[in-house]
Design an enzyme around this catalytic site. Structure first.
Site, PDB file in Angstrom:
ATOM      1  N   GLY A   1       6.119  12.291  12.263  1.00 39.97           N
ATOM      2  CA  GLY A   1       7.559  12.580  12.245  1.00 39.97           C
ATOM      3  C   GLY A   1       8.065  13.033  10.897  1.00 39.97           C
TER       4      GLY A   1
ATOM      5  N   GLU B   1       1.678  13.310   5.108  1.00 39.47           N
ATOM      6  CA  GLU B   1       2.856  14.187   5.228  1.00 39.47           C
ATOM      7  C   GLU B   1       3.514  14.359   3.857  1.00 39.47           C
ATOM      8  OE1 GLU B   1       4.717  11.926   8.557  1.00 39.47           O
ATOM      9  OE2 GLU B   1       4.478  13.805   9.656  1.00 39.47           O
TER      10      GLU B   1
ATOM     11  N   ALA C   1       0.147   4.519   2.523  1.00 42.08           N
ATOM     12  CA  ALA C   1      -0.303   4.098   3.864  1.00 42.08           C
ATOM     13  C   ALA C   1       0.608   4.604   4.981  1.00 42.08           C
ATOM     14  CB  ALA C   1      -0.409   2.581   3.918  1.00 42.08           C
TER      15      ALA C   1
ATOM     16  N   ARG D   1      -2.059   4.200  16.634  1.00 43.01           N
ATOM     17  CA  ARG D   1      -0.914   3.279  16.519  1.00 43.01           C
ATOM     18  C   ARG D   1       0.086   3.472  17.653  1.00 43.01           C
ATOM     19  NH1 ARG D   1      -3.404   0.143  13.023  1.00 43.01           N
ATOM     20  NH2 ARG D   1      -3.710   1.053  10.967  1.00 43.01           N
TER      21      ARG D   1
ATOM     22  N   GLU E   1      -1.884   8.187  13.723  1.00 43.50           N
ATOM     23  CA  GLU E   1      -0.721   7.995  14.594  1.00 43.50           C
ATOM     24  C   GLU E   1      -1.130   7.695  16.030  1.00 43.50           C
ATOM     25  OE1 GLU E   1      -0.713   9.981  12.049  1.00 43.50           O
ATOM     26  OE2 GLU E   1       1.280  10.087  11.159  1.00 43.50           O
TER      27      GLU E   1
ATOM     28  N   LEU F   1       4.992   0.368   8.991  1.00 44.14           N
ATOM     29  CA  LEU F   1       4.833  -0.038  10.390  1.00 44.14           C
ATOM     30  C   LEU F   1       5.522  -1.366  10.678  1.00 44.14           C
ATOM     31  CD1 LEU F   1       1.035   0.848  10.661  1.00 44.14           C
ATOM     32  CD2 LEU F   1       2.925   2.145  11.663  1.00 44.14           C
TER      33      LEU F   1
ATOM     34  N   ARG G   1       0.827  -1.212   0.000  1.00 42.35           N
ATOM     35  CA  ARG G   1       0.000   0.000   0.000  1.00 42.35           C
ATOM     36  C   ARG G   1       0.863   1.265   0.000  1.00 42.35           C
ATOM     37  NH1 ARG G   1      -2.175  -4.168  -1.092  1.00 42.35           N
ATOM     38  NH2 ARG G   1      -4.173  -4.851  -0.238  1.00 42.35           N
TER      39      ARG G   1
HETATM   40  C1  1HE Z   1       1.673  -1.937   5.401  1.00 45.68           C
HETATM   41  C2  1HE Z   1       1.184  -0.672   5.760  1.00 45.68           C
HETATM   42  C3  1HE Z   1       2.018   0.156   6.536  1.00 45.68           C
HETATM   43  C4  1HE Z   1      -0.326  -1.689   4.617  1.00 45.68           C
HETATM   44  N1  1HE Z   1       3.219  -0.328   6.887  1.00 45.68           N
HETATM   45  N2  1HE Z   1       2.883  -2.355   5.765  1.00 45.68           N
HETATM   46  N3  1HE Z   1      -0.292   3.997   8.708  1.00 45.68           N
HETATM   47  C5  1HE Z   1      -1.412   3.323   9.036  1.00 45.68           C
HETATM   48  O1  1HE Z   1      -1.767   3.211  10.164  1.00 45.68           O
HETATM   49  C6  1HE Z   1      -2.180   2.737   7.877  1.00 45.68           C
HETATM   50  C7  1HE Z   1      -1.975   1.233   7.882  1.00 45.68           C
HETATM   51  N4  1HE Z   1      -2.595   0.572   6.754  1.00 45.68           N
HETATM   52  C8  1HE Z   1      -3.935   0.377   6.654  1.00 45.68           C
HETATM   53  O2  1HE Z   1      -4.733   0.858   7.452  1.00 45.68           O
HETATM   54  C9  1HE Z   1      -4.418  -0.447   5.500  1.00 45.68           C
HETATM   55  O3  1HE Z   1      -3.331  -1.264   5.075  1.00 45.68           O
HETATM   56  C10 1HE Z   1      -4.938   0.364   4.286  1.00 45.68           C
HETATM   57  C11 1HE Z   1      -6.285   1.002   4.676  1.00 45.68           C
HETATM   58  C12 1HE Z   1      -3.967   1.418   3.832  1.00 45.68           C
HETATM   59  C13 1HE Z   1      -5.159  -0.601   3.100  1.00 45.68           C
HETATM   60  O4  1HE Z   1      -5.987  -1.667   3.519  1.00 45.68           O
HETATM   61  P1  1HE Z   1      -5.996  -3.026   2.681  1.00 45.68           P
HETATM   62  O5  1HE Z   1      -7.063  -3.900   3.269  1.00 45.68           O
HETATM   63  O6  1HE Z   1      -6.096  -2.686   1.221  1.00 45.68           O
HETATM   64  O7  1HE Z   1      -4.538  -3.687   2.845  1.00 45.68           O
HETATM   65  P2  1HE Z   1      -3.953  -4.547   4.081  1.00 45.68           P
HETATM   66  O8  1HE Z   1      -4.465  -5.942   3.967  1.00 45.68           O
HETATM   67  O9  1HE Z   1      -4.139  -3.861   5.377  1.00 45.68           O
HETATM   68  O10 1HE Z   1      -2.383  -4.507   3.772  1.00 45.68           O
HETATM   69  C14 1HE Z   1      -1.871  -5.099   2.584  1.00 45.68           C
HETATM   70  C15 1HE Z   1      -0.405  -5.257   2.761  1.00 45.68           C
HETATM   71  O11 1HE Z   1       0.177  -3.956   2.910  1.00 45.68           O
HETATM   72  C16 1HE Z   1      -0.048  -5.990   4.043  1.00 45.68           C
HETATM   73  O12 1HE Z   1       1.163  -6.639   3.815  1.00 45.68           O
HETATM   74  P3  1HE Z   1       1.228  -8.259   3.601  1.00 45.68           P
HETATM   75  O13 1HE Z   1       2.677  -8.542   3.439  1.00 45.68           O
HETATM   76  O14 1HE Z   1       0.610  -8.844   4.833  1.00 45.68           O
HETATM   77  O15 1HE Z   1       0.416  -8.526   2.367  1.00 45.68           O
HETATM   78  C17 1HE Z   1       0.171  -4.886   5.041  1.00 45.68           C
HETATM   79  O16 1HE Z   1       0.999  -5.256   6.113  1.00 45.68           O
HETATM   80  C18 1HE Z   1       0.849  -3.879   4.154  1.00 45.68           C
HETATM   81  N5  1HE Z   1       0.710  -2.537   4.704  1.00 45.68           N
HETATM   82  N6  1HE Z   1      -0.063  -0.539   5.267  1.00 45.68           N
HETATM   83  C19 1HE Z   1       3.635  -1.534   6.488  1.00 45.68           C
HETATM   84  N7  1HE Z   1       1.669   1.379   6.907  1.00 45.68           N
HETATM   85  C20 1HE Z   1       7.278   9.534  10.129  1.00 45.68           C
HETATM   86  S1  1HE Z   1       6.115   9.065  11.244  1.00 45.68           S
HETATM   87  C21 1HE Z   1       4.693   8.676  10.317  1.00 45.68           C
HETATM   88  C22 1HE Z   1       3.760   7.872  11.151  1.00 45.68           C
HETATM   89  C23 1HE Z   1       2.698   7.212  10.362  1.00 45.68           C
HETATM   90  O17 1HE Z   1       2.689   7.222   9.161  1.00 45.68           O
HETATM   91  S2  1HE Z   1       1.492   6.421  11.279  1.00 45.68           S
HETATM   92  C24 1HE Z   1       0.372   5.851  10.070  1.00 45.68           C
HETATM   93  C25 1HE Z   1       0.686   4.467   9.631  1.00 45.68           C
END
Ligand code: 1HE
Length: 266
Positions: free
Chosen positions: A149, A121, A69, A144, A141, A73, A32
């Site tokens: 950042g 961001e 995304a 989580r 954030e 994480l 994503r």
């Molecule tokens: C990821 C990430 C990620 C997906 N890091 N791997 N961001 C979040 O809190 C958003 C986290 N992501 C989600 O809420 C959802 O993934 C989505 C709504 C974006 C998409 O949902 P979906 O159902 O299409 O996908 P999924 O089944 O959740 O994820 C598919 C794959 O993408 C899966 O990997 P796989 O190897 O198991 O297939 C997920 O692990 C991967 N994936 N999002 C890592 N964010 C400088 S500080 C900034 C702080 C932040 O950004 S906090 C916000 C983090």
């Protein structure tokens, strides 16, 4: 000068299109388009090079259904970083996103799906954001157990205001559609393709002289960091350079001759 071809890109893709508009794509759709440390380094590299390789504008888009995304994480969990490690990583995010905001060339983000956390961001470092009807914005954030950042406390707060940003982070509030436009998260909302609209905007922007776009896409951001007194001085200096450039002469002459388009609504 370093050429783009000499820099291997894995998580980003770049293609120089018509009118020297570079199309930069996030290319980790299976994740994503989450931003791992390697992707951030690719942003630093690419946006160090692009303006000097003749790109006149950038359309920033993503492969897959989601723009971005945010922070990777899983990598963050696996790395089990120290506070100092993460601070250094954040400084690379800032380097990357500052390179975009202060690039001196228009960067137009074509958004879709999730634009969350670090994805917002990233989007907020672009000069124009175009969303489609499926685009949604959030700062998860807090949920989580994290904090922004990658510049959100500066850029997202600037777009939506401090109170809205705090609400988004505390409650996980999601904005989409017209409400996202109304609060300032994006400037355009389209029913069809955000990418087509972003290209249309890029084509319009590259008609301006590059020096004008340089000022628009760097000076305004820099001036906001200055005191009003210094900013007004810097504005005068910048206007002295831009408003006397050779490229403006023909445009001014066309206006004086009444051959230039007038500024009128449709
Ligand atoms: C990821 C990430 C990620 C997906 N890091 N791997 N961001 C979040 O809190 C958003 C986290 N992501 C989600 O809420 C959802 O993934 C989505 C709504 C974006 C998409 O949902 P979906 O159902 O299409 O996908 P999924 O089944 O959740 O994820 C598919 C794959 O993408 C899966 O990997 P796989 O190897 O198991 O297939 C997920 O692990 C991967 N994936 N999002 C890592 N964010 C400088 S500080 C900034 C702080 C932040 O950004 S906090 C916000 C983090």
């Amino acid at each position: 000068m370093i050429k783009i071809e000499q820099k291997p890109l894995v998580n980003l893709d770049v293609e120089m299109g018509e009118d020297n508009i570079a199309i930069v794509s996030l290319n980790r759709p299976a994740k994503r388009n989450a931003l791992d440390a390697a992707t951030i380094e690719e942003f630093v590299t690419l946006f160090s090079i692009l303006p000097r390789e003749g790109a006149q504008a950038v359309v920033l888009r993503s492969n897959g259904d989601h723009f971005c995304a945010g922070l990777d994480l899983v990598e963050h969990f696996n790395e089990d970083r120290s506070a100092a490690d993460f601070m250094h990583l954040c400084m690379r995010w800032h380097e990357a996103f500052n390179k975009i905001e202060y690039s001196g060339i228009p960067v137009i983000a074509a958004l879709k799906g999730a634009v969350v956390g670090g994805g917002l961001e990233l989007a907020s470092s672009a000069h124009i954001r175009v969303a489609d009807l499926g685009t949604y914005f959030a700062l998860p954030e807090g949920q989580r157990g994290l904090f922004t950042g990658g510049g959100a406390t500066i850029r997202v707060a600037d777009l939506v205001g401090k109170s809205r940003m705090i609400d988004m982070m505390l409650t996980g509030r999601i904005y989409k559609g017209q409400e996202a436009v109304d609060v300032g998260l994006c400037q355009y909302l389209v029913e069809d393709s955000a990418e087509d609209k972003a290209m249309e905007l890029a084509r319009a922007a590259v008609k301006n002289p590059p020096l004008s776009n340089f000022a628009i896409c760097s000076a305004i951001s820099h001036f906001q960091n200055m005191s009003p007194l210094d900013a007004s001085y810097a504005e005068a200096v910048m206007a002295g350079i831009v408003n006397t450039q050779p490229a403006s002469r023909a445009r001014l002459e066309a206006f004086a001759n009444k051959t230039a388009a007038r500024v009128r609504p449709d």
